[in-house]
Design a protein around this motif. Structure first.
Motif, short mmCIF file in Angstrom:
data_model
loop_
_atom_site.label_atom_id
_atom_site.label_comp_id
_atom_site.label_asym_id
_atom_site.label_seq_id
_atom_site.Cartn_x
_atom_site.Cartn_y
_atom_site.Cartn_z
N CYS A 69 60.83 109.84 -5.51
CA CYS A 69 61.05 108.76 -4.55
C CYS A 69 59.99 108.87 -3.47
CB CYS A 69 62.42 108.86 -3.90
SG CYS A 69 63.78 108.52 -5.03
N GLN A 71 57.19 106.42 -0.53
CA GLN A 71 56.61 105.18 -0.04
C GLN A 71 55.26 104.96 -0.71
OE1 GLN A 71 55.66 105.12 4.17
NE2 GLN A 71 56.08 102.93 4.25
N VAL A 92 52.08 107.03 -4.64
CA VAL A 92 53.32 107.24 -3.90
C VAL A 92 53.24 108.56 -3.15
CG1 VAL A 92 55.81 107.63 -4.13
CG2 VAL A 92 54.68 105.92 -5.54
N LYS A 119 51.88 97.96 -0.70
CA LYS A 119 51.75 99.08 0.21
C LYS A 119 52.93 99.06 1.19
CE LYS A 119 48.53 101.19 3.44
NZ LYS A 119 47.21 101.10 4.06
N GLY A 120 53.56 100.22 1.39
CA GLY A 120 54.70 100.32 2.28
C GLY A 120 56.05 100.20 1.60
N ASP A 121 56.08 99.71 0.34
CA ASP A 121 57.36 99.61 -0.38
C ASP A 121 57.96 100.98 -0.62
OD1 ASP A 121 57.20 96.84 -0.57
OD2 ASP A 121 56.49 96.84 -2.66
N GLN A 122 59.27 101.04 -0.66
CA GLN A 122 59.99 102.25 -1.05
C GLN A 122 60.24 102.17 -2.55
OE1 GLN A 122 60.84 105.02 0.76
NE2 GLN A 122 59.57 104.07 2.33
N ASN A 159 62.05 98.68 -3.70
CA ASN A 159 62.92 98.08 -2.69
C ASN A 159 64.23 97.59 -3.30
OD1 ASN A 159 60.97 98.51 -0.66
ND2 ASN A 159 59.96 96.57 -1.19
#
Length: 164
Positions: A69, A71, A92, A119-122, A159
């Motif tokens: 997991c 970002q 990631v 970019k920035g997604d979990q 997300n």
């Protein structure tokens, strides 16, 4: 003199399987699970330990099941065609300043047109960790399929939306 060493060598050989079974793939104690099982939930600590072990031992031609997991730090905006089809790539962050390349086989995945990650997604990723060298490593097999050599279906959750 040779006959005196024979019992010691025999005892060492008999005990070796027991000592090896108490250790993980890279000499770590098995406290969580066997080294070849897919973690049920994200386990970045296990990934980091596996990565460190491979960096110390070098390429072993062993692929490891990983469940990560983190970002998204970067994406390749265009899909690339390889000998095995179209692929999308992103990186990631998995903690401790480490990032890993994620390879998505777009021909196999049920996902919208690339890029479906930003970019920035979990993300949560389940797949196969390969280590060819320090500069050639990543997690692939992130799609739903399995094979005789790889028994775990992969996926990417972005997300909260699952792509496999």
């Amino acid at each position: 003199m040779t006959f005196r060493l024979l019992p010691a060598v025999a005892a060492a050989l008999l005990c070796a399987p027991f000592a090896a079974s108490a250790q993980g793939l890279f000499g770590q104690a098995l406290t969580r699970q066997a080294p070849h099982d897919m973690p049920a939930t994200c386990d970045n600590a296990r990934f980091l330990a596996d990565q460190q072990g491979l960096e110390q031992s070098g390429p072993t031609r062993i692929d490891l099941p990983e469940h990560l997991c983190g970002q998204v730090l970067a994406i390749s905006p265009k899909a690339r065609r390889t000998r095995s089809g179209w692929h999308g790539y992103f990186y990631v962050s998995v903690g401790q300043g480490v990032s890993i390349r994620i390879v998505s086989d777009l021909d196999e995945m049920n996902a919208p047109q690339w890029p479906w990650v930003n970019k920035g997604d979990q993300v949560e990723v389940q797949g196969r960790y390969y280590y060819d060298s320090l500069r050639r490593q990543g997690v692939d097999w992130t799609h739903h399929g399995t094979s005789r050599k790889w028994r775990w279906p992969g996926y990417v959750v972005v997300n909260g939306t699952r792509y496999q």
